[in-house]
Design a protein around this motif. Sequence first.
Motif, PDB file in Angstrom:
ATOM      1  N   ILE A  97       0.843  -1.200   0.000  1.00 13.12           N
ATOM      2  CA  ILE A  97       0.000   0.000   0.000  1.00 13.12           C
ATOM      3  C   ILE A  97       0.878   1.249   0.000  1.00 13.12           C
ATOM      4  O   ILE A  97       0.582   2.224  -0.695  1.00 13.12           O
ATOM      5  N   GLY A  98       1.969   1.209   0.745  1.00 10.97           N
ATOM      6  CA  GLY A  98       2.917   2.331   0.737  1.00 10.97           C
ATOM      7  C   GLY A  98       3.491   2.583  -0.647  1.00 10.97           C
ATOM      8  O   GLY A  98       3.656   3.730  -1.066  1.00 10.97           O
ATOM      9  N   LEU A  99       3.807   1.483  -1.354  1.00  7.04           N
ATOM     10  CA  LEU A  99       4.309   1.636  -2.728  1.00  7.04           C
ATOM     11  C   LEU A  99       3.266   2.267  -3.639  1.00  7.04           C
ATOM     12  O   LEU A  99       3.586   3.110  -4.482  1.00  7.04           O
ATOM     13  N   ILE A 100       2.021   1.871  -3.464  1.00  5.42           N
ATOM     14  CA  ILE A 100       0.954   2.434  -4.291  1.00  5.42           C
ATOM     15  C   ILE A 100       0.774   3.922  -3.997  1.00  5.42           C
ATOM     16  O   ILE A 100       0.611   4.726  -4.920  1.00  5.42           O
ATOM     17  N   VAL A 101       0.819   4.293  -2.733  1.00  2.00           N
ATOM     18  CA  VAL A 101       0.706   5.713  -2.367  1.00  2.00           C
ATOM     19  C   VAL A 101       1.884   6.499  -2.941  1.00  2.00           C
ATOM     20  O   VAL A 101       1.708   7.586  -3.517  1.00  2.00           O
ATOM     21  N   ALA A 102       3.089   5.956  -2.790  1.00  2.00           N
ATOM     22  CA  ALA A 102       4.270   6.626  -3.343  1.00  2.00           C
ATOM     23  C   ALA A 102       4.157   6.737  -4.858  1.00  2.00           C
ATOM     24  O   ALA A 102       4.540   7.760  -5.441  1.00  2.00           O
ATOM     25  N   ALA A 103       3.627   5.712  -5.499  1.00  5.65           N
ATOM     26  CA  ALA A 103       3.437   5.750  -6.951  1.00  5.65           C
ATOM     27  C   ALA A 103       2.456   6.856  -7.336  1.00  5.65           C
ATOM     28  O   ALA A 103       2.640   7.533  -8.356  1.00  5.65           O
ATOM     29  N   GLY A 104       1.445   7.055  -6.531  1.00  2.13           N
ATOM     30  CA  GLY A 104       0.498   8.146  -6.783  1.00  2.13           C
ATOM     31  C   GLY A 104       1.169   9.503  -6.713  1.00  2.13           C
ATOM     32  O   GLY A 104       0.916  10.386  -7.552  1.00  2.13           O
ATOM     33  N   ILE A 105       2.045   9.664  -5.732  1.00  2.00           N
ATOM     34  CA  ILE A 105       2.774  10.930  -5.595  1.00  2.00           C
ATOM     35  C   ILE A 105       3.704  11.136  -6.792  1.00  2.00           C
ATOM     36  O   ILE A 105       3.768  12.232  -7.366  1.00  2.00           O
ATOM     37  N   VAL A 106       4.426  10.087  -7.165  1.00  2.00           N
ATOM     38  CA  VAL A 106       5.324  10.184  -8.321  1.00  2.00           C
ATOM     39  C   VAL A 106       4.520  10.448  -9.595  1.00  2.00           C
ATOM     40  O   VAL A 106       4.937  11.238 -10.453  1.00  2.00           O
ATOM     41  N   ALA A 107       3.359   9.815  -9.723  1.00  2.00           N
ATOM     42  CA  ALA A 107       2.524  10.031 -10.905  1.00  2.00           C
ATOM     43  C   ALA A 107       2.044  11.480 -10.978  1.00  2.00           C
ATOM     44  O   ALA A 107       2.002  12.071 -12.066  1.00  2.00           O
ATOM     45  N   LEU A 108       1.681  12.050  -9.845  1.00  2.00           N
ATOM     46  CA  LEU A 108       1.279  13.464  -9.839  1.00  2.00           C
ATOM     47  C   LEU A 108       2.442  14.370 -10.234  1.00  2.00           C
ATOM     48  O   LEU A 108       2.261  15.341 -10.982  1.00  2.00           O
ATOM     49  N   THR A 109       3.629  14.039  -9.756  1.00  2.00           N
ATOM     50  CA  THR A 109       4.813  14.805 -10.141  1.00  2.00           C
ATOM     51  C   THR A 109       5.057  14.669 -11.644  1.00  2.00           C
ATOM     52  O   THR A 109       5.356  15.656 -12.330  1.00  2.00           O
ATOM     53  N   ALA A 110       4.902  13.447 -12.156  1.00  2.00           N
ATOM     54  CA  ALA A 110       5.077  13.217 -13.594  1.00  2.00           C
ATOM     55  C   ALA A 110       4.058  14.016 -14.394  1.00  2.00           C
ATOM     56  O   ALA A 110       4.389  14.603 -15.437  1.00  2.00           O
ATOM     57  N   LEU A 111       2.830  14.072 -13.903  1.00  2.00           N
ATOM     58  CA  LEU A 111       1.808  14.843 -14.591  1.00  2.00           C
ATOM     59  C   LEU A 111       2.161  16.327 -14.606  1.00  2.00           C
ATOM     60  O   LEU A 111       2.008  16.995 -15.644  1.00  2.00           O
ATOM     61  N   ASN A 112       2.674  16.827 -13.497  1.00  2.00           N
ATOM     62  CA  ASN A 112       3.106  18.235 -13.452  1.00  2.00           C
ATOM     63  C   ASN A 112       4.245  18.502 -14.431  1.00  2.00           C
ATOM     64  O   ASN A 112       4.245  19.509 -15.149  1.00  2.00           O
TER      65      ASN A 112
END
Length: 131
Positions: free
Chosen positions: A46-61
């Motif tokens: 679950i931590g990896l999924i949350v971190a992936a969400g943060i990285v994905a938002l950064t990638a989107l930015n």
Amino acid sequence: MNMQSKESTTGLVGDVMTHVSSLVRKEVDLARAEVNENLKRAGVAIGLIVAAGIVALTALNVLTAAVVAGLTEAGLDSGWAALIVGIVLAIVAYAMVSKGTNDLKLSSIAPTRTAENLKRDAQAIKGDTDA
């Protein structure tokens, strides 16, 4: 039946009940430990999924900045750089989500060792009573 035979039968039944009770208690303890271990792994997933969400938002930015930079600048140097960084971050996010979802599958949480031990114990009891 003499008195000594009744006492030994009672003693044997008592021993069997003690052993069965101990076996059940140990199997419950094993199941609890195995579920706790699997839940810890699920927490990491679950931590990896949350971190992936943060990285994905950064990638989107970054990708958004790349599109804006690409459209507004004629040279496209900084835009292409931002685009490359955004793609790399998106790939990292995808890898993290894949790993997290694979680790989070329900079958990895189930106490498989306990189930195998219970099957083995049932076969051993059947084997002892059949003999």
